[in-house]
Design a protein around this motif. Sequence first.
Motif, PDB file in Angstrom:
ATOM      1  N   GLU A 163      -0.386  13.713 -11.883  1.00  0.00           N
ATOM      2  CA  GLU A 163       0.084  14.790 -11.003  1.00  0.00           C
ATOM      3  C   GLU A 163      -0.863  14.985  -9.823  1.00  0.00           C
ATOM      4  O   GLU A 163      -0.436  15.070  -8.660  1.00  0.00           O
ATOM      5  N   ASP A 164      -2.158  15.052 -10.094  1.00  0.00           N
ATOM      6  CA  ASP A 164      -3.151  15.245  -9.036  1.00  0.00           C
ATOM      7  C   ASP A 164      -3.112  14.105  -8.028  1.00  0.00           C
ATOM      8  O   ASP A 164      -3.250  14.322  -6.819  1.00  0.00           O
ATOM      9  N   LEU A 167      -0.101  14.557  -5.752  1.00  0.00           N
ATOM     10  CA  LEU A 167      -0.210  15.691  -4.837  1.00  0.00           C
ATOM     11  C   LEU A 167      -1.334  15.535  -3.804  1.00  0.00           C
ATOM     12  O   LEU A 167      -1.364  16.270  -2.820  1.00  0.00           O
ATOM     13  N   LYS A 173       2.486  15.553  -1.436  1.00  0.00           N
ATOM     14  CA  LYS A 173       1.956  16.879  -1.744  1.00  0.00           C
ATOM     15  C   LYS A 173       3.011  17.969  -1.555  1.00  0.00           C
ATOM     16  O   LYS A 173       2.839  19.099  -2.008  1.00  0.00           O
ATOM     17  N   ASN A 176       7.443  20.056  -5.277  1.00  0.00           N
ATOM     18  CA  ASN A 176       7.276  21.306  -6.027  1.00  0.00           C
ATOM     19  C   ASN A 176       8.088  21.311  -7.318  1.00  0.00           C
ATOM     20  O   ASN A 176       8.393  22.367  -7.869  1.00  0.00           O
TER      21      ASN A 176
END
Length: 389
Positions: A163-164, A167, A173, A176
Amino acid sequence: MKIQAAPFSKPVLFFIIPSLKGGGAERVIISLANYFNKNNFQSVLISLNNDLPAYEIEDGVKVFYLTDRQKSRLAYRMYHIAETFYKLIKLLRTLKPVCVLSFITSANIWAGITCWLTRVPYIVSERTSPDRSVISFNYLHKQLALSLYKRAASVVVSAKGVEDCLLKDKDFKALNNIERITNAVTIFQSPSDEKVHNRRFILGVGRLAYVKGFDILIEAYAKSGLTDVDLIIIGDGEERANLVCQIFNLGLRERVLLPGSRNNLQDYYSQAEMFVLPSRNEGYPNALVEAMSFGCPSIAVDCNFGPSEIIVNGENGMLVKRASISGLADAMHRLAGDETLKTNLGNQARIISQTNHPDKILGEWETLMKKHAAATETAAQLTNSQPAL
């Protein structure tokens, strides 16, 4: 492949993946298809390529193989693209799934395009480092993936690191709709009392591919000085010939074994002195979770991603700095000679059987899938209830 409208009495779910021939993602998606098929859904597994499944698919799960990519010439590639598109669209329109789940980037792209055209809600899942997949694409390909991922009901990742990584990218990024669901512990048959090897052994498990880092493990083993403990690496893959050459050149033919795939992994996990994960990249390593669930003391290279979210260094396993062959060799030597440490790490490792129990993880998938399937059915009911104009 014959596609006929089936009189399914249950809502249909599609599970799409590039291949079923083996690996962590394949094991997970097959387990999901099996699970949902027993829980008030009709599961349809779709493999983009014609490969025999490596894991058991339960009766009742429908399986479709879209194409047989044996030749790489441009004309054949264009034909396979057209064939895949046509068959996926036809399946979606004929079987009318309430939701589609796809694993791995190439399948995510196909699911996104065809579901968008047929207005079927879809969930995509990134199973490894995005730096090696969507983020590495050329501009047009990347923008296509981004557009499809934004339209997805959810983008599921197996580790926070994945996930990091998504994003941190200037384009992705904006997402959502990311959900994180880790991998469940595989439920094996009870281990056998029959010995799988006549000497103590260190265990590695996985596809014999460069990214899995078994060349690193073999080199570290050679440097460890462990002459009374063998190394067994379970799995098959394209790097087998290179690994065999490496083993020969290091003079380890008698002590490093590559027996291929095995269907009794539980016996290896339960009998190994330790398990080692030497991967260069991961998503959320199934083999590490499996080994720990058997109480097998485990060492993992702290690669991207997953090991540092599974292992607390020195508590339930050992983490080794990536690219440090000497560090891995030292860790293996230390663990092999310290029975107290092996016992303590193994006992703490077993806790993962609870934190990653299938009931918990599959329940999280069920909640997510039902949420979007319910939204689809509600919309269909509202449409059908509208008076004709």
